[in-house]
Motif scaffolding. Sequence first.
Motif, PDB file in Angstrom:
ATOM      1  N   GLY A 155     -51.273  53.554  -1.640  1.00  0.00           N
ATOM      2  CA  GLY A 155     -49.826  53.446  -1.532  1.00  0.00           C
ATOM      3  C   GLY A 155     -49.105  54.512  -2.344  1.00  0.00           C
ATOM      4  N   LEU A 156     -49.561  54.743  -3.570  1.00  0.00           N
ATOM      5  CA  LEU A 156     -48.943  55.777  -4.400  1.00  0.00           C
ATOM      6  C   LEU A 156     -49.097  57.161  -3.780  1.00  0.00           C
ATOM      7  CD1 LEU A 156     -49.880  54.671  -8.036  1.00  0.00           C
ATOM      8  CD2 LEU A 156     -47.636  54.588  -6.933  1.00  0.00           C
ATOM      9  N   PHE A 157     -50.257  57.399  -3.168  1.00  0.00           N
ATOM     10  CA  PHE A 157     -50.462  58.682  -2.493  1.00  0.00           C
ATOM     11  C   PHE A 157     -49.423  58.873  -1.389  1.00  0.00           C
ATOM     12  CE2 PHE A 157     -52.278  60.925   1.153  1.00  0.00           C
ATOM     13  CZ  PHE A 157     -52.562  62.148   0.580  1.00  0.00           C
ATOM     14  N   LEU A 158     -49.225  57.846  -0.568  1.00  0.00           N
ATOM     15  CA  LEU A 158     -48.264  57.944   0.530  1.00  0.00           C
ATOM     16  C   LEU A 158     -46.832  58.057   0.021  1.00  0.00           C
ATOM     17  CD1 LEU A 158     -49.689  55.311   3.048  1.00  0.00           C
ATOM     18  CD2 LEU A 158     -49.974  57.797   3.087  1.00  0.00           C
ATOM     19  N   VAL A 159     -46.538  57.372  -1.086  1.00  0.00           N
ATOM     20  CA  VAL A 159     -45.172  57.365  -1.614  1.00  0.00           C
ATOM     21  C   VAL A 159     -44.841  58.656  -2.354  1.00  0.00           C
ATOM     22  CG1 VAL A 159     -43.649  56.247  -3.296  1.00  0.00           C
ATOM     23  CG2 VAL A 159     -45.001  54.853  -1.732  1.00  0.00           C
ATOM     24  N   LEU A 160     -45.799  59.205  -3.086  1.00  0.00           N
ATOM     25  CA  LEU A 160     -45.539  60.358  -3.950  1.00  0.00           C
ATOM     26  C   LEU A 160     -45.782  61.710  -3.278  1.00  0.00           C
ATOM     27  CD1 LEU A 160     -47.148  59.071  -7.273  1.00  0.00           C
ATOM     28  CD2 LEU A 160     -44.708  59.232  -6.739  1.00  0.00           C
ATOM     29  N   PRO A 168     -36.713  60.149  -2.832  1.00  0.00           N
ATOM     30  CA  PRO A 168     -35.531  59.678  -3.561  1.00  0.00           C
ATOM     31  C   PRO A 168     -35.854  58.469  -4.441  1.00  0.00           C
ATOM     32  CG  PRO A 168     -35.494  58.918  -1.302  1.00  0.00           C
ATOM     33  CD  PRO A 168     -36.671  59.826  -1.406  1.00  0.00           C
ATOM     34  N   ARG A 169     -34.836  57.991  -5.166  1.00  0.00           N
ATOM     35  CA  ARG A 169     -35.094  56.922  -6.131  1.00  0.00           C
ATOM     36  C   ARG A 169     -35.591  55.642  -5.482  1.00  0.00           C
ATOM     37  NH1 ARG A 169     -30.270  57.191 -10.726  1.00  0.00           N
ATOM     38  NH2 ARG A 169     -30.790  59.286 -11.517  1.00  0.00           N
ATOM     39  N   TRP A 170     -35.139  55.374  -4.256  1.00  0.00           N
ATOM     40  CA  TRP A 170     -35.562  54.130  -3.614  1.00  0.00           C
ATOM     41  C   TRP A 170     -37.041  54.137  -3.248  1.00  0.00           C
ATOM     42  CZ3 TRP A 170     -37.162  54.799   1.443  1.00  0.00           C
ATOM     43  CH2 TRP A 170     -36.651  55.910   2.135  1.00  0.00           C
ATOM     44  N   ALA A 175     -43.004  51.823  -3.601  1.00  0.00           N
ATOM     45  CA  ALA A 175     -44.201  51.731  -4.445  1.00  0.00           C
ATOM     46  C   ALA A 175     -44.410  50.302  -4.932  1.00  0.00           C
ATOM     47  CB  ALA A 175     -44.069  52.684  -5.633  1.00  0.00           C
ATOM     48  N   ALA A 176     -43.336  49.610  -5.286  1.00  0.00           N
ATOM     49  CA  ALA A 176     -43.442  48.220  -5.725  1.00  0.00           C
ATOM     50  C   ALA A 176     -43.968  47.328  -4.598  1.00  0.00           C
ATOM     51  CB  ALA A 176     -42.078  47.719  -6.200  1.00  0.00           C
ATOM     52  N   LEU A 177     -43.582  47.635  -3.350  1.00  0.00           N
ATOM     53  CA  LEU A 177     -44.096  46.871  -2.210  1.00  0.00           C
ATOM     54  C   LEU A 177     -45.611  47.042  -2.069  1.00  0.00           C
ATOM     55  CD1 LEU A 177     -41.437  47.385   0.611  1.00  0.00           C
ATOM     56  CD2 LEU A 177     -42.015  45.251  -0.556  1.00  0.00           C
ATOM     57  N   VAL A 208     -43.051  45.606   6.917  1.00  0.00           N
ATOM     58  CA  VAL A 208     -42.053  46.207   6.025  1.00  0.00           C
ATOM     59  C   VAL A 208     -42.649  47.359   5.243  1.00  0.00           C
ATOM     60  CG1 VAL A 208     -40.561  45.773   4.036  1.00  0.00           C
ATOM     61  CG2 VAL A 208     -40.751  44.055   5.844  1.00  0.00           C
ATOM     62  N   LEU A 209     -43.881  47.169   4.790  1.00  0.00           N
ATOM     63  CA  LEU A 209     -44.544  48.169   3.948  1.00  0.00           C
ATOM     64  C   LEU A 209     -44.734  49.490   4.683  1.00  0.00           C
ATOM     65  CD1 LEU A 209     -46.077  48.639   1.233  1.00  0.00           C
ATOM     66  CD2 LEU A 209     -48.128  47.894   2.419  1.00  0.00           C
ATOM     67  N   TYR A 210     -45.348  49.439   5.845  1.00  0.00           N
ATOM     68  CA  TYR A 210     -45.665  50.682   6.558  1.00  0.00           C
ATOM     69  C   TYR A 210     -44.418  51.315   7.169  1.00  0.00           C
ATOM     70  CZ  TYR A 210     -50.647  50.018   5.895  1.00  0.00           C
ATOM     71  OH  TYR A 210     -51.893  49.897   5.330  1.00  0.00           O
ATOM     72  N   SER A 211     -43.491  50.513   7.654  1.00  0.00           N
ATOM     73  CA  SER A 211     -42.265  51.091   8.204  1.00  0.00           C
ATOM     74  C   SER A 211     -41.432  51.769   7.123  1.00  0.00           C
ATOM     75  CB  SER A 211     -41.438  50.009   8.909  1.00  0.00           C
ATOM     76  OG  SER A 211     -41.062  48.983   8.004  1.00  0.00           O
ATOM     77  N   SER A 212     -41.352  51.159   5.941  1.00  0.00           N
ATOM     78  CA  SER A 212     -40.591  51.777   4.850  1.00  0.00           C
ATOM     79  C   SER A 212     -41.283  53.043   4.348  1.00  0.00           C
ATOM     80  CB  SER A 212     -40.412  50.786   3.696  1.00  0.00           C
ATOM     81  OG  SER A 212     -41.666  50.362   3.172  1.00  0.00           O
ATOM     82  N   THR A 213     -42.625  53.053   4.363  1.00  0.00           N
ATOM     83  CA  THR A 213     -43.351  54.247   3.932  1.00  0.00           C
ATOM     84  C   THR A 213     -43.147  55.392   4.911  1.00  0.00           C
ATOM     85  OG1 THR A 213     -45.048  52.853   2.889  1.00  0.00           O
ATOM     86  CG2 THR A 213     -45.622  55.155   3.300  1.00  0.00           C
ATOM     87  N   VAL A 214     -43.199  55.097   6.203  1.00  0.00           N
ATOM     88  CA  VAL A 214     -42.939  56.131   7.218  1.00  0.00           C
ATOM     89  C   VAL A 214     -41.513  56.632   7.103  1.00  0.00           C
ATOM     90  CG1 VAL A 214     -42.740  56.557   9.693  1.00  0.00           C
ATOM     91  CG2 VAL A 214     -44.704  55.295   8.805  1.00  0.00           C
ATOM     92  N   LEU A 215     -40.554  55.716   6.927  1.00  0.00           N
ATOM     93  CA  LEU A 215     -39.153  56.106   6.776  1.00  0.00           C
ATOM     94  C   LEU A 215     -38.965  57.009   5.561  1.00  0.00           C
ATOM     95  CD1 LEU A 215     -36.186  55.818   7.646  1.00  0.00           C
ATOM     96  CD2 LEU A 215     -36.053  53.769   6.208  1.00  0.00           C
TER      97      LEU A 215
END
Length: 255
Positions: A155-160, A168-170, A175-177, A208-215
């Motif tokens: 998850g951190l890899f995908l987020v960072l 952005p900050r959100w 990452a918390a998800l 929610v997790l994967y859609s928010s990561t793609v977004l």
Amino acid sequence: MSAHALSRSQTLALTSVTLLRLIVLVVGVTMLGLASIGIVILYTRLQHVCSAPLDVCALTMQLMPSNLAGVNDPDSALLFHAIWRAGLNAIGRGTCWILALLILRYRSRDPMGLITALWLFTYGAPFDLFAAASVYSWLLVPVRVLFVLNNVCFGLFLVLFPRGQFQPRWSLGVAALWVLYALINLLPALGQLSTPADQYRGLAINGVLYSSTVLLQVYRYRKLSSSTERQQTKWVVLGLLVWWVVSLLTRWVVA
């Protein structure tokens, strides 16, 4: 920023990287030991027929008596099955570890590289680790912790990626998800029953997790990334697609 504040920031960054290196080293050595023990146990177990219910045999990958019906030489079939299954598990682990070591060789000072290496060290089919935990029950908790760590690192890899920063900050919320997702996956494997409500909740969290990561990655690609970072993102997306296709093909071949 003052020179003193800059020095403190650099010291903190260096300390964080050093700590992350230590974690990668400890996890890598732990995974090597657990997987080595587990593959030996798995290989030995697969040479015996499973007399348990179907769902249990599916988890252990053992053949049932019905699978050997009409086979002229059941012992040879069991031996081949053990070599095939345990060998695939070992090859998968070894491939991930080689990639992790290559990343450590060339990107050992890069937090993104260390997170990626940590993910690769803990990635792989879990049958060897579950085999080890079934014989040594005290290993179940550390094994599940390693799975949580794998989910968090992925998850951190995908987020960072690609900057290694929460922009952005959100993206902190995304990452918390991922952390929440990893912890929820931990609960049933510690002996708690997974109810239908748990399964529906897991599906909702996955959506929610994967859609928010793609977004997040689409937003970063269009608004924040440089041309080099966009090219890196394209390569990572291609790599993940290839990994997904290979995973599906592997499951189909070994089914």
